[in-house]
Enzyme design. Structure first.
Site, PDB file in Angstrom:
ATOM      1  N   THR A  13       0.819  -1.208   0.000  1.00  9.76           N
ATOM      2  CA  THR A  13       0.000   0.000   0.000  1.00  9.76           C
ATOM      3  C   THR A  13       0.854   1.260   0.000  1.00  9.76           C
ATOM      4  O   THR A  13       2.017   1.243   0.396  1.00  9.76           O
ATOM      5  CB  THR A  13      -0.949   0.018   1.215  1.00  9.76           C
ATOM      6  OG1 THR A  13      -0.192   0.031   2.416  1.00  9.76           O
ATOM      7  CG2 THR A  13      -1.875  -1.188   1.202  1.00  9.76           C
ATOM      8  N   ASP A  14       0.241   2.352  -0.411  1.00  7.52           N
ATOM      9  CA  ASP A  14       0.930   3.641  -0.430  1.00  7.52           C
ATOM     10  C   ASP A  14       0.510   4.485   0.781  1.00  7.52           C
ATOM     11  O   ASP A  14      -0.217   3.992   1.652  1.00  7.52           O
ATOM     12  CB  ASP A  14       0.668   4.380  -1.746  1.00  7.52           C
ATOM     13  CG  ASP A  14      -0.804   4.693  -1.989  1.00  7.52           C
ATOM     14  OD1 ASP A  14      -1.602   4.659  -1.030  1.00  7.52           O
ATOM     15  OD2 ASP A  14      -1.154   4.982  -3.139  1.00  7.52           O
ATOM     16  N   GLN A  15       0.919   5.714   0.809  1.00  7.53           N
ATOM     17  CA  GLN A  15       0.629   6.587   1.937  1.00  7.53           C
ATOM     18  C   GLN A  15      -0.870   6.809   2.130  1.00  7.53           C
ATOM     19  O   GLN A  15      -1.332   7.093   3.223  1.00  7.53           O
ATOM     20  CB  GLN A  15       1.338   7.926   1.744  1.00  7.53           C
ATOM     21  CG  GLN A  15       1.290   8.805   2.966  1.00  7.53           C
ATOM     22  CD  GLN A  15       2.142  10.047   2.783  1.00  7.53           C
ATOM     23  OE1 GLN A  15       2.617  10.331   1.698  1.00  7.53           O
ATOM     24  NE2 GLN A  15       2.344  10.784   3.858  1.00  7.53           N
ATOM     25  N   GLY A  17      -3.024   4.458   1.850  1.00  8.45           N
ATOM     26  CA  GLY A  17      -3.596   3.218   2.346  1.00  8.45           C
ATOM     27  C   GLY A  17      -4.207   2.331   1.284  1.00  8.45           C
ATOM     28  O   GLY A  17      -4.916   1.377   1.601  1.00  8.45           O
ATOM     29  N   VAL A  18      -3.932   2.631   0.025  1.00  7.20           N
ATOM     30  CA  VAL A  18      -4.450   1.797  -1.062  1.00  7.20           C
ATOM     31  C   VAL A  18      -3.280   1.113  -1.771  1.00  7.20           C
ATOM     32  O   VAL A  18      -2.130   1.545  -1.668  1.00  7.20           O
ATOM     33  CB  VAL A  18      -5.292   2.613  -2.076  1.00  7.20           C
ATOM     34  CG1 VAL A  18      -6.477   3.274  -1.403  1.00  7.20           C
ATOM     35  CG2 VAL A  18      -4.457   3.642  -2.796  1.00  7.20           C
TER      36      VAL A  18
END
Length: 133
Positions: A13-15, A17-18
């Protein structure tokens, strides 16, 4: 069509949250491996025979986000094959929610020998692909 299941880990995930967009390419690769295994073969066997299937084209469309700990179902199928190339298509959905299309994609693979030059798809692979279409 083969369905491969994979769970999203935190590192995917990225910053926000996905799932980071490039990780869908990893999910496609995972599903391709499961495709070969489900048909009694493996990419490793092809390599031992001197056949490589590098990705020469990739496309992905993102419809909805996947998030940490989601279980994903990646559907993969052979959408085309020719003398020295083949294409796979993909759909990524959230497990338990078949209407939740998250991503679609396609990869095109050249068939090359160890020398990197194009070569015909091996007959055993052609038979496997014909059974899958």
């Amino acid at each position: 069509m083969v369905e491969a299941r994979i769970r999203v880990i935190y590192g995917d995930t990225d910053q926000m949250g996905v799932v980071y967009h490039a990780n869908y390419l990893r999910y496609f690769e995972f599903a391709r491996g499961e495709f070969f295994r489900s048909r009694g073969g493996s990419y490793r066997e092809l390599e031992r025979e001197g056949v490589m299937l590098p990705v020469i084209e990739v496309a992905a469309a993102y419809k909805a986000p996947a998030r940490y700990d989601d279980e994903l179902v990646v559907r993969v199928w052979v959408s085309d094959f020719k003398r020295a190339s083949l294409s796979f298509s993909y759909e990524v959905r959230r497990a338990g929610a078949p209407e939740s299309l998250l991503s679609t994609g396609r990869t095109v693979h050249a068939c090359v020998g160890r020398d990197g030059k194009p070569t015909r798809l091996p007959e055993a692979l052609v038979r496997l692909l014909q059974e899958a279409t």
